[in-house]
Design a protein around this motif. Structure first.
Motif, PDB file in Angstrom:
ATOM      1  N   PRO A 118      48.187  28.720  49.710  1.00 45.35           N
ATOM      2  CA  PRO A 118      47.821  29.733  50.705  1.00 45.35           C
ATOM      3  C   PRO A 118      46.352  30.130  50.648  1.00 45.35           C
ATOM      4  CG  PRO A 118      49.224  30.680  48.993  1.00 45.35           C
ATOM      5  CD  PRO A 118      49.265  29.205  48.819  1.00 45.35           C
ATOM      6  N   GLU A 119      45.719  30.015  49.481  1.00 41.32           N
ATOM      7  CA  GLU A 119      44.313  30.399  49.355  1.00 41.32           C
ATOM      8  C   GLU A 119      43.397  29.529  50.215  1.00 41.32           C
ATOM      9  OE1 GLU A 119      45.137  27.290  46.238  1.00 41.32           O
ATOM     10  OE2 GLU A 119      46.170  29.039  47.073  1.00 41.32           O
ATOM     11  N   ARG A 120      43.888  28.364  50.655  1.00 43.20           N
ATOM     12  CA  ARG A 120      43.061  27.462  51.471  1.00 43.20           C
ATOM     13  C   ARG A 120      43.235  27.697  52.960  1.00 43.20           C
ATOM     14  NH1 ARG A 120      43.926  21.367  49.717  1.00 43.20           N
ATOM     15  NH2 ARG A 120      42.401  21.182  51.411  1.00 43.20           N
ATOM     16  N   HIS A 121      44.171  28.580  53.351  1.00 42.68           N
ATOM     17  CA  HIS A 121      44.513  28.693  54.771  1.00 42.68           C
ATOM     18  C   HIS A 121      44.347  30.104  55.341  1.00 42.68           C
ATOM     19  CE1 HIS A 121      46.125  24.577  54.879  1.00 42.68           C
ATOM     20  NE2 HIS A 121      46.495  24.831  53.636  1.00 42.68           N
ATOM     21  N   ASP A 122      44.283  31.110  54.494  1.00 39.52           N
ATOM     22  CA  ASP A 122      43.942  32.466  54.942  1.00 39.52           C
ATOM     23  C   ASP A 122      44.873  32.968  56.046  1.00 39.52           C
ATOM     24  OD1 ASP A 122      42.342  34.731  54.676  1.00 39.52           O
ATOM     25  OD2 ASP A 122      41.054  34.156  56.352  1.00 39.52           O
ATOM     26  N   LEU A 123      46.183  32.776  55.844  1.00 36.57           N
ATOM     27  CA  LEU A 123      47.148  33.197  56.863  1.00 36.57           C
ATOM     28  C   LEU A 123      47.495  34.684  56.758  1.00 36.57           C
ATOM     29  CD1 LEU A 123      49.624  30.168  56.940  1.00 36.57           C
ATOM     30  CD2 LEU A 123      47.653  30.616  58.410  1.00 36.57           C
ATOM     31  N   TRP A 124      47.167  35.323  55.629  1.00 34.23           N
ATOM     32  CA  TRP A 124      47.410  36.763  55.469  1.00 34.23           C
ATOM     33  C   TRP A 124      46.328  37.300  54.531  1.00 34.23           C
ATOM     34  CZ3 TRP A 124      50.722  32.940  53.877  1.00 34.23           C
ATOM     35  CH2 TRP A 124      50.842  32.712  52.506  1.00 34.23           C
ATOM     36  N   PRO A 125      46.096  38.600  54.516  1.00 39.12           N
ATOM     37  CA  PRO A 125      44.939  39.153  53.805  1.00 39.12           C
ATOM     38  C   PRO A 125      44.893  38.829  52.310  1.00 39.12           C
ATOM     39  CG  PRO A 125      45.818  40.778  55.317  1.00 39.12           C
ATOM     40  CD  PRO A 125      46.788  39.635  55.332  1.00 39.12           C
ATOM     41  N   GLU A 126      46.037  38.820  51.634  1.00 39.16           N
ATOM     42  CA  GLU A 126      46.044  38.624  50.181  1.00 39.16           C
ATOM     43  C   GLU A 126      46.041  37.151  49.768  1.00 39.16           C
ATOM     44  OE1 GLU A 126      47.887  42.437  51.394  1.00 39.16           O
ATOM     45  OE2 GLU A 126      48.373  40.336  51.848  1.00 39.16           O
ATOM     46  N   ALA A 127      46.091  36.243  50.731  1.00 40.56           N
ATOM     47  CA  ALA A 127      46.216  34.819  50.404  1.00 40.56           C
ATOM     48  C   ALA A 127      45.091  34.320  49.509  1.00 40.56           C
ATOM     49  CB  ALA A 127      46.275  33.992  51.687  1.00 40.56           C
ATOM     50  N   ALA A 128      43.890  34.856  49.681  1.00 43.13           N
ATOM     51  CA  ALA A 128      42.736  34.397  48.896  1.00 43.13           C
ATOM     52  C   ALA A 128      42.913  34.648  47.399  1.00 43.13           C
ATOM     53  CB  ALA A 128      41.465  35.087  49.395  1.00 43.13           C
ATOM     54  N   LYS A 129      43.808  35.551  47.024  1.00 46.40           N
ATOM     55  CA  LYS A 129      44.023  35.870  45.607  1.00 46.40           C
ATOM     56  C   LYS A 129      44.944  34.863  44.908  1.00 46.40           C
ATOM     57  CE  LYS A 129      43.539  40.852  46.422  1.00 46.40           C
ATOM     58  NZ  LYS A 129      44.200  42.179  46.297  1.00 46.40           N
ATOM     59  N   HIS A 130      45.528  33.955  45.673  1.00 43.73           N
ATOM     60  CA  HIS A 130      46.505  33.039  45.090  1.00 43.73           C
ATOM     61  C   HIS A 130      45.812  31.989  44.211  1.00 43.73           C
ATOM     62  CE1 HIS A 130      49.293  29.480  45.163  1.00 43.73           C
ATOM     63  NE2 HIS A 130      50.096  30.442  44.766  1.00 43.73           N
ATOM     64  N   ASP A 131      46.215  31.923  42.943  1.00 42.03           N
ATOM     65  CA  ASP A 131      45.630  30.923  42.042  1.00 42.03           C
ATOM     66  C   ASP A 131      46.604  30.525  40.930  1.00 42.03           C
ATOM     67  OD1 ASP A 131      45.656  33.189  40.460  1.00 42.03           O
ATOM     68  OD2 ASP A 131      43.486  33.227  40.094  1.00 42.03           O
ATOM     69  N   ARG A 132      47.904  30.638  41.203  1.00 41.28           N
ATOM     70  CA  ARG A 132      48.884  30.405  40.144  1.00 41.28           C
ATOM     71  C   ARG A 132      49.775  29.179  40.378  1.00 41.28           C
ATOM     72  NH1 ARG A 132      47.076  32.911  35.675  1.00 41.28           N
ATOM     73  NH2 ARG A 132      46.412  35.034  36.159  1.00 41.28           N
ATOM     74  N   TRP A 133      49.491  28.402  41.416  1.00 42.00           N
ATOM     75  CA  TRP A 133      50.295  27.189  41.595  1.00 42.00           C
ATOM     76  C   TRP A 133      49.909  26.174  40.516  1.00 42.00           C
ATOM     77  CZ3 TRP A 133      54.639  26.383  44.021  1.00 42.00           C
ATOM     78  CH2 TRP A 133      55.117  25.070  44.124  1.00 42.00           C
ATOM     79  N   PRO A 134      50.852  25.406  39.979  1.00 36.76           N
ATOM     80  CA  PRO A 134      50.530  24.452  38.907  1.00 36.76           C
ATOM     81  C   PRO A 134      49.467  23.427  39.322  1.00 36.76           C
ATOM     82  CG  PRO A 134      52.905  24.744  39.080  1.00 36.76           C
ATOM     83  CD  PRO A 134      52.310  25.457  40.255  1.00 36.76           C
ATOM     84  N   ASP A 135      48.662  23.009  38.349  1.00 40.03           N
ATOM     85  CA  ASP A 135      47.615  22.025  38.599  1.00 40.03           C
ATOM     86  C   ASP A 135      48.147  20.609  38.726  1.00 40.03           C
ATOM     87  OD1 ASP A 135      45.592  23.928  38.522  1.00 40.03           O
ATOM     88  OD2 ASP A 135      45.331  23.751  36.350  1.00 40.03           O
ATOM     89  N   ILE A 277      49.973  40.904  35.749  1.00 34.19           N
ATOM     90  CA  ILE A 277      50.360  39.548  36.160  1.00 34.19           C
ATOM     91  C   ILE A 277      49.869  39.348  37.586  1.00 34.19           C
ATOM     92  CG2 ILE A 277      52.278  37.945  36.509  1.00 34.19           C
ATOM     93  CD1 ILE A 277      53.874  39.565  34.467  1.00 34.19           C
ATOM     94  N   GLY A 278      48.758  38.661  37.756  1.00 34.11           N
ATOM     95  CA  GLY A 278      48.128  38.571  39.069  1.00 34.11           C
ATOM     96  C   GLY A 278      48.090  37.164  39.629  1.00 34.11           C
ATOM     97  N   GLY A 279      47.727  37.081  40.918  1.00 33.90           N
ATOM     98  CA  GLY A 279      47.476  35.806  41.574  1.00 33.90           C
ATOM     99  C   GLY A 279      48.685  35.059  42.072  1.00 33.90           C
ATOM    100  N   LEU A 284      57.604  32.664  42.600  1.00 33.65           N
ATOM    101  CA  LEU A 284      57.278  33.236  41.299  1.00 33.65           C
ATOM    102  C   LEU A 284      57.874  32.443  40.145  1.00 33.65           C
ATOM    103  CD1 LEU A 284      57.749  37.049  42.052  1.00 33.65           C
ATOM    104  CD2 LEU A 284      55.721  35.623  42.332  1.00 33.65           C
ATOM    105  N   MET A 285      59.041  31.830  40.351  1.00 39.48           N
ATOM    106  CA  MET A 285      59.687  31.079  39.271  1.00 39.48           C
ATOM    107  C   MET A 285      59.045  29.724  39.042  1.00 39.48           C
ATOM    108  SD  MET A 285      61.011  30.424  42.318  1.00 39.48           S
ATOM    109  CE  MET A 285      62.040  31.873  42.530  1.00 39.48           C
ATOM    110  N   SER A 286      58.123  29.319  39.925  1.00 37.44           N
ATOM    111  CA  SER A 286      57.519  27.997  39.837  1.00 37.44           C
ATOM    112  C   SER A 286      56.076  28.020  39.368  1.00 37.44           C
ATOM    113  CB  SER A 286      57.564  27.317  41.214  1.00 37.44           C
ATOM    114  OG  SER A 286      58.892  27.187  41.680  1.00 37.44           O
ATOM    115  N   GLU A 287      55.418  29.162  39.395  1.00 35.13           N
ATOM    116  CA  GLU A 287      53.987  29.217  39.161  1.00 35.13           C
ATOM    117  C   GLU A 287      53.669  29.286  37.664  1.00 35.13           C
ATOM    118  OE1 GLU A 287      52.195  30.408  43.302  1.00 35.13           O
ATOM    119  OE2 GLU A 287      52.712  32.208  42.170  1.00 35.13           O
ATOM    120  N   ILE A 288      52.387  29.147  37.313  1.00 35.05           N
ATOM    121  CA  ILE A 288      52.021  28.860  35.925  1.00 35.05           C
ATOM    122  C   ILE A 288      52.296  30.020  34.977  1.00 35.05           C
ATOM    123  CG2 ILE A 288      50.325  27.120  36.572  1.00 35.05           C
ATOM    124  CD1 ILE A 288      48.131  29.179  36.142  1.00 35.05           C
ATOM    125  N   ASN A 289      52.454  31.236  35.497  1.00 39.07           N
ATOM    126  CA  ASN A 289      52.780  32.375  34.642  1.00 39.07           C
ATOM    127  C   ASN A 289      54.245  32.793  34.793  1.00 39.07           C
ATOM    128  OD1 ASN A 289      52.469  33.258  37.259  1.00 39.07           O
ATOM    129  ND2 ASN A 289      51.060  34.935  36.773  1.00 39.07           N
TER     130      ASN A 289
END
Length: 319
Positions: A118-135, A277-279, A284-289
Motif C-alpha cells: 500500500p505504501e506504493r499506491h497512496d490509496l488512503w492517508p496512512e498507507a505511506a506508513k506501511h513497512d511491515r510486509w515480509p522482504d 507496534i507500528g507500520g 497483521l498475522m502475516s507481517e514481519i512483527n
C-alpha cells in the motif's frame, strides 16, 4: 529457533451439513473444515481462528515468508488451537449450487495495493506508513495463492458459518474467537449461536460498522449485515478490536469500537502503534512483527479472562 512444545493431539474434520439436492443430483451441503492442535498441558479454553474474505485458515499456521504463524504463539501459551476454513474456502470447495454465486477471483492489481504494498499506491492517508510486509520476494505470490472465491453478499457468508455453528461448538467446546477482516461479521454471528461457549472475541481489523454501506451489503444489524441465527448477544463477553497503524480500516474500526463500547461490556480498541507496534497494514498475522502482535493478544486475553483461561506451568508445555 522456535521453542519446542509437546502436542497431545492434532487433526482435522469436515463439519458437514445435510446433502443438497440440485440439478437432479445430490451434492455435499454447506460444510466447513476445522484443523486442531492441542498442547500436552492446555488451558481449559481454546482459540478459534476465523479467516477473512477469500482467504483460508492456513494464514494462521505460517507467514508468507515461512515464519511460525499465530497458531504457534497460542500453542506455546497453552491454548488448544482450532483453525476454521469457512464454508466454500480453503479445503472446502465452492459449489454455486450450494453456496450461491461467488465473486471473480481477485488479481494482483486489486490485492497488492491493499495488502502487500500500500505504501506504493497512496490509496488512503496512512498507507505511506506501511513497512511491515515480509522482504521475501515470493511472499506476495504465496499470499495471492491463498486467495479464493467468496460470496457475493455478506449475508451469505454469515449464513454459511451459522449453518455449521452447532457442529463447530460441539467439537471445540469453550473458546475465544479470533476473527479477521470479513471474518469479523462471521465471528459476531458465531458468538450469537455459541452463547456461553464463547468466552471472548478478538476481532482483527473487522469489516463493518453500524449502517456501513458496502458493495456486498449494508450493515443493518450492528456489526453484521443480516439478523443473527442465534439468540445470544455477541458483545456480552470481553471483546477487543485490533487495528494496525497503516491500514485503511482505521476509521471503520473506530466506529465499530464506539458501537461495542457503548454496550457497556469489557472492551478495548487496541491500536497497535499505541503499544509500540507500528507500520502494519491489514494482514497483521502475516507481517514481519506478527509474533509481537500475537504476544499482545495473548496478554490481553489473560488480563481479560483471568482464571477462566488459567494456563499450566511452562515446564508442562515445553519439550
Amino acid at each position: 529457533m522456535m521453542e519446542p512444545y509437546i502436542l497431545q493431539d492434532f487433526g482435522g474434520r469436515f463439519l458437514t451439513g445435510e446433502p443438497a439436492h440440485a440439478e437432479g443430483k445430490i451434492w455435499p451441503g454447506i460444510s466447513g473444515y476445522v484443523e486442531w492442535f492441542v498442547p500436552a498441558a492446555s488451558r481449559p479454553v481454546s482459540v478459534l481462528f476465523v479467516h477473512g474474505g477469500g482467504g483460508q485458515g492456513s494464514e494462521f499456521l505460517r507467514t508468507p515468508d515461512g515464519r511460525p504463524g499465530w497458531a504457534h504463539s497460542f500453542l506455546r501459551a497453552g491454548f488448544p488451537v482450532y483453525i476454521l476454513d469457512r464454508p466454500g474456502h480453503g479445503r472446502c470447495a465452492w459449489n454455486e449450487r450450494v453456496h450461491g454465486p461467488a465473486l471473480p477471483l481477485p488479481d494482483y492489481g486489486f490485492l497488492y495495493p491493499r495488502f502487500v504494498e500500500p505504501e506504493r499506491h497512496d490509496l488512503w492517508p496512512e498507507a505511506a506508513k506501511h513497512d511491515r510486509w515480509p522482504d521475501d520476494p515470493r511472499a506476495g505470490d504465496r499470499f495471492m495463492a491463498s486467495q479464493g472465491p467468496m460470496a457475493t453478499t455478506l449475508a451469505a457468508s454469515q449464513h454459511h458459518v451459522e449453518a455449521i455453528a452447532d457442529a463447530l461448538f460441539e467439537l471445540i467446546g469453550p473458546t475465544i474467537i479470533v476473527s479477521h477482516s470479513a471474518g469479523g461479521p462471521c465471528g459476531w454471528a458465531l458468538a450469537a449461536k455459541g452463547d456461553d461457549k464463547v468466552e471472548a472475541i478478538v476481532a482483527i481489523e473487522p469489516l463493518g460498522y453500524p449502517g456501513m454501506v458496502h458493495p456486498l451489503g449494508t450493515f443493518e444489524n450492528g456489526l453484521c449485515a443480516a439478523p443473527y441465527a442465534g439468540t445470544a448477544d455477541p458483545f456480552d463477553r470481553p471483546v477487543a478490536i485490533v487495528t494496525g497503524e497503516a491500514t485503511w480500516m482505521r476509521e471503520a474500526n473506530a466506529r465499530a469500537a464506539a458501537f461495542v463500547r457503548d454496550r457497556g461490556n469489557v472492551f478495548e480498541h487496541i491500536r497497535l502503534e499505541e503499544h509500540g507496534i507500528g507500520g502494519n497494514g491489514h494482514m497483521l498475522m502475516s507481517e514481519i512483527n506478527s509474533a509481537a502482535i500475537a504476544d499482545l493478544l495473548v496478554a490481553w486475553i489473560e488480563r481479560s479472562l483471568g482464571g477462566q483461561a488459567s494456563f499450566p506451568s511452562s515446564d508442562a508445555i515445553l519439550g
